[in-house]
Design a protein around this motif. Structure first.
Motif, PDB file in Angstrom:
ATOM      1  N   ASP A 121     -11.022   5.552   6.027  1.00  0.00           N
ATOM      2  CA  ASP A 121     -11.130   6.993   5.771  1.00  0.00           C
ATOM      3  C   ASP A 121     -12.589   7.426   5.650  1.00  0.00           C
ATOM      4  O   ASP A 121     -12.975   8.488   6.160  1.00  0.00           O
ATOM      5  CB  ASP A 121     -10.369   7.368   4.492  1.00  0.00           C
ATOM      6  CG  ASP A 121      -8.869   7.215   4.647  1.00  0.00           C
ATOM      7  OD1 ASP A 121      -8.362   7.448   5.767  1.00  0.00           O
ATOM      8  OD2 ASP A 121      -8.197   6.861   3.664  1.00  0.00           O
ATOM      9  N   ILE A 122     -13.401   6.607   4.994  1.00  0.00           N
ATOM     10  CA  ILE A 122     -14.823   6.930   4.867  1.00  0.00           C
ATOM     11  C   ILE A 122     -15.507   6.839   6.224  1.00  0.00           C
ATOM     12  O   ILE A 122     -16.314   7.707   6.591  1.00  0.00           O
ATOM     13  CB  ILE A 122     -15.499   5.998   3.847  1.00  0.00           C
ATOM     14  CG1 ILE A 122     -15.007   6.338   2.438  1.00  0.00           C
ATOM     15  CG2 ILE A 122     -17.024   6.111   3.925  1.00  0.00           C
ATOM     16  CD1 ILE A 122     -15.577   5.469   1.349  1.00  0.00           C
ATOM     17  N   LEU A 154     -15.801   9.321  -3.275  1.00  0.00           N
ATOM     18  CA  LEU A 154     -14.994   8.956  -4.435  1.00  0.00           C
ATOM     19  C   LEU A 154     -13.556   9.446  -4.275  1.00  0.00           C
ATOM     20  O   LEU A 154     -12.608   8.741  -4.636  1.00  0.00           O
ATOM     21  CB  LEU A 154     -15.608   9.527  -5.712  1.00  0.00           C
ATOM     22  CG  LEU A 154     -14.941   9.068  -7.009  1.00  0.00           C
ATOM     23  CD1 LEU A 154     -15.177   7.576  -7.231  1.00  0.00           C
ATOM     24  CD2 LEU A 154     -15.467   9.849  -8.208  1.00  0.00           C
ATOM     25  N   ILE A 155     -13.381  10.653  -3.728  1.00  0.00           N
ATOM     26  CA  ILE A 155     -12.038  11.174  -3.493  1.00  0.00           C
ATOM     27  C   ILE A 155     -11.279  10.276  -2.521  1.00  0.00           C
ATOM     28  O   ILE A 155     -10.076  10.025  -2.686  1.00  0.00           O
ATOM     29  CB  ILE A 155     -12.103  12.620  -2.955  1.00  0.00           C
ATOM     30  CG1 ILE A 155     -12.563  13.576  -4.068  1.00  0.00           C
ATOM     31  CG2 ILE A 155     -10.741  13.071  -2.415  1.00  0.00           C
ATOM     32  CD1 ILE A 155     -12.867  14.984  -3.591  1.00  0.00           C
ATOM     33  N   LEU A 156     -11.966   9.755  -1.516  1.00  0.00           N
ATOM     34  CA  LEU A 156     -11.318   8.887  -0.533  1.00  0.00           C
ATOM     35  C   LEU A 156     -11.043   7.491  -1.093  1.00  0.00           C
ATOM     36  O   LEU A 156     -10.112   6.812  -0.648  1.00  0.00           O
ATOM     37  CB  LEU A 156     -12.193   8.783   0.727  1.00  0.00           C
ATOM     38  CG  LEU A 156     -12.391  10.105   1.483  1.00  0.00           C
ATOM     39  CD1 LEU A 156     -13.381   9.930   2.635  1.00  0.00           C
ATOM     40  CD2 LEU A 156     -11.060  10.639   2.010  1.00  0.00           C
ATOM     41  N   ASN A 174      -6.605  13.589   4.189  1.00  0.00           N
ATOM     42  CA  ASN A 174      -6.850  12.141   4.248  1.00  0.00           C
ATOM     43  C   ASN A 174      -6.905  11.440   2.899  1.00  0.00           C
ATOM     44  O   ASN A 174      -7.046  10.220   2.872  1.00  0.00           O
ATOM     45  CB  ASN A 174      -8.154  11.880   5.006  1.00  0.00           C
ATOM     46  CG  ASN A 174      -8.049  12.203   6.486  1.00  0.00           C
ATOM     47  OD1 ASN A 174      -7.584  11.403   7.290  1.00  0.00           O
ATOM     48  ND2 ASN A 174      -8.480  13.407   6.849  1.00  0.00           N
ATOM     49  N   ASN A 175      -6.826  12.165   1.774  1.00  0.00           N
ATOM     50  CA  ASN A 175      -6.811  11.423   0.514  1.00  0.00           C
ATOM     51  C   ASN A 175      -5.449  10.758   0.356  1.00  0.00           C
ATOM     52  O   ASN A 175      -4.414  11.366   0.615  1.00  0.00           O
ATOM     53  CB  ASN A 175      -7.177  12.327  -0.675  1.00  0.00           C
ATOM     54  CG  ASN A 175      -6.049  13.239  -1.116  1.00  0.00           C
ATOM     55  OD1 ASN A 175      -5.166  12.843  -1.877  1.00  0.00           O
ATOM     56  ND2 ASN A 175      -6.064  14.482  -0.612  1.00  0.00           N
ATOM     57  N   LYS A 176      -5.458   9.509  -0.060  1.00  0.00           N
ATOM     58  CA  LYS A 176      -4.262   8.667   0.050  1.00  0.00           C
ATOM     59  C   LYS A 176      -3.139   9.013  -0.921  1.00  0.00           C
ATOM     60  O   LYS A 176      -2.011   8.542  -0.763  1.00  0.00           O
ATOM     61  CB  LYS A 176      -4.643   7.198  -0.103  1.00  0.00           C
ATOM     62  CG  LYS A 176      -5.314   6.845  -1.419  1.00  0.00           C
ATOM     63  CD  LYS A 176      -5.798   5.398  -1.402  1.00  0.00           C
ATOM     64  CE  LYS A 176      -6.557   5.054  -2.662  1.00  0.00           C
ATOM     65  NZ  LYS A 176      -7.092   3.679  -2.612  1.00  0.00           N
TER      66      LYS A 176
END
Length: 316
Positions: free
Chosen positions: A183-184, A251-253, A308-310
Motif C-alpha cells: 500500500d505504501i 501510519l494510516i496505511l 486503501n486503509n486495511k
C-alpha cells in the motif's frame, strides 16, 4: 550583546509576512502531534528482544514536539542552518518510529499450519498458554528474525552504537523497508512522492554537511536579504508540513486503528449501543489535518487513504 542582536532579529523577522505564516504552520503541526500523543497513549509499541519485553508508548512523538519547538526557536534567532539540521532530525525520528512499528508488525511467529499441527482441535486455556509459550520461545531464540528485526532489538537494547546495525537506522533504509508494504509502495508511485523526498533529502544534507559557504551564512541573519530569509523560512515550513503529512499517510496505511475516534469505545464503556459503523470513524483532529494538509500535499491522497486503509476507516 547577543540579546541586543536577538531583539533586532525579532524586529526584522516580524516585518515579514512569511514569518507569521511560518509560526502558524509550526503551531498547527505541534498541536497535531500533541493531539496524536493523546490519541495513541493506550496503543504502546511492544518489542520482545531475547528474554526482555520493551514497551514504548509516545516517546517518539514527545521528542518530535520538542524538536519542533527547537526549530521555531532557532528560526526566531535567524539560525536557519541549525533549523534545517533539526528538520532532518524531526524527519528521521518520525520515520524511525514508522520503521520500528512496521518491523514489529511483520515479525514471523508460528504459521497457521504449525499452530494446527502443534495444537490440534479446539483452543482452550491450556492450549492457548502452550501457544504463547511457543511464540515466546521463537522470539527469544531469534531464529525467525531477519536483519531488520535484529536491528530493532538492538535499538531497544541500546546496542546500535556498536556499529553493526547503523545502516539499518538510516532514512534510506526506513524508506526502502516501508516500500515493501504494497500500500505504501503504491501510494508513493501513484502520487510522485519520491521526487519530493529526494529534494528534501538533498537540501537537508547540504545543511548537515555544510556543502557550501551559503549554508554557513544561513545561520547569520545579518548576511541575508529579505528574499533569502523568506526562502529559508518557506522551505523549512513546507518541509515540516510534508514530513508530518507523509508520516500520517504512512501510519494510516500501517496502523489504521491508530486514527480511530473514541466514540465507539466511549459508548461501550458508558453502556450505550455504539452508532452504526462508529468503529470506523476517524478522530476529528486527524480528519482536520487530512483536509488542511494532506489534501494540499496531493489532492488525490485523501481518496487513496479512504480506499486503501486495511480496516476500512471512513476517511471522507
Amino acid at each position: 550583546m547577543f540579546f541586543e542582536e536577538f531583539i533586532s532579529y525579532k524586529t526584522k523577522l516580524s516585518t515579514l509576512d512569511c514569518y507569521s505564516s511560518f509560526l502558524k504552520a509550526m503551531k498547527n503541526n505541534e498541536e497535531f502531534i500533541d493531539n496524536f500523543i493523546e490519541q495513541v497513549f493506550d496503543k504502546p509499541v511492544i518489542c520482545l528482544s531475547g528474554n526482555k519485553t520493551y514497551i514504548t508508548d509516545t516517546l517518539f512523538l514527545r521528542t518530535a514536539i520538542r524538536t519542533l519547538n527547537s526549530i521555531s526557536v532557532c528560526c526566531s534567532y535567524g539560525c536557519f542552518a541549525d533549523s534545517s539540521v533539526l528538520v532532518r532530525k524531526y524527519r528521521d525520528d518520525l520515520f524511525q518510529y514508522l520503521f520500528i512499528i512496521e518491523v514489529l508488525n511483520n515479525r514471523k511467529g508460528l504459521t497457521n499450519d504449525e499452530i494446527s499441527e502443534l495444537i490440534p482441535g479446539e483452543m482452550d486455556v491450556d492450549k492457548f498458554c502452550a501457544l504463547v509459550e511457543l511464540t515466546m520461545k521463537i522470539n527469544i531464540d531469534g531464529s525467525r528474525k531477519d536483519r531488520n528485526d535484529k536491528a530493532v532489538d538492538a535499538w531497544f537494547d541500546n546496542e546500535v552504537l556498536t556499529g553493526e546495525f547503523r545502516k539499518e537506522f538510516s532514512i534510506e533504509n526506513y524508506l526502502d523497508y516501508l516500500k515493501h508494504n504494497p500500500d505504501i509502495k503504491k501510494c508513493i508511485l501513484e502520487h510522485g512522492l519520491d521526487d519530493i523526498w529526494e529534494s528534501i533529502r538533498r537540501r537537508l544534507n547540504n545543511y548537515t554537511h555544510a556543502n557550501g559557504k551559503k549554508f554557513i551564512e544561513h545561520n547569520l541573519l545579518e548576511y541575508l536579504s529579505a528574499q533569502e530569509i523568506e526562502k529559508c523560512i518557506l522551505e523549512i515550513s513546507e518541509e515540516i508540513n510534508y514530513i508530518t503529512s507523509s508520516f500520517l499517510v504512512f501510519l494510516i496505511l500501517i496502523k489504521p486503528e491508530f486514527i480511530m475516534s473514541t466514540d465507539y469505545i466511549d459508548c461501550i464503556e458508558l453502556g450505550f449501543e455504539p452508532p452504526d459503523d462508529s468503529q470506523y470513524w476517524v478522530a476529528p483532529f486527524i480528519k482536520e489535518y487530512i483536509d488542511k494538509n494532506i489534501s494540499e500535499l496531493h489532492p488525490e491522497l485523501k481518496s487513496f487513504l479512504h480506499n486503501n486503509n486495511k480496516y476500512g476507516m471512513i476517511i471522507d
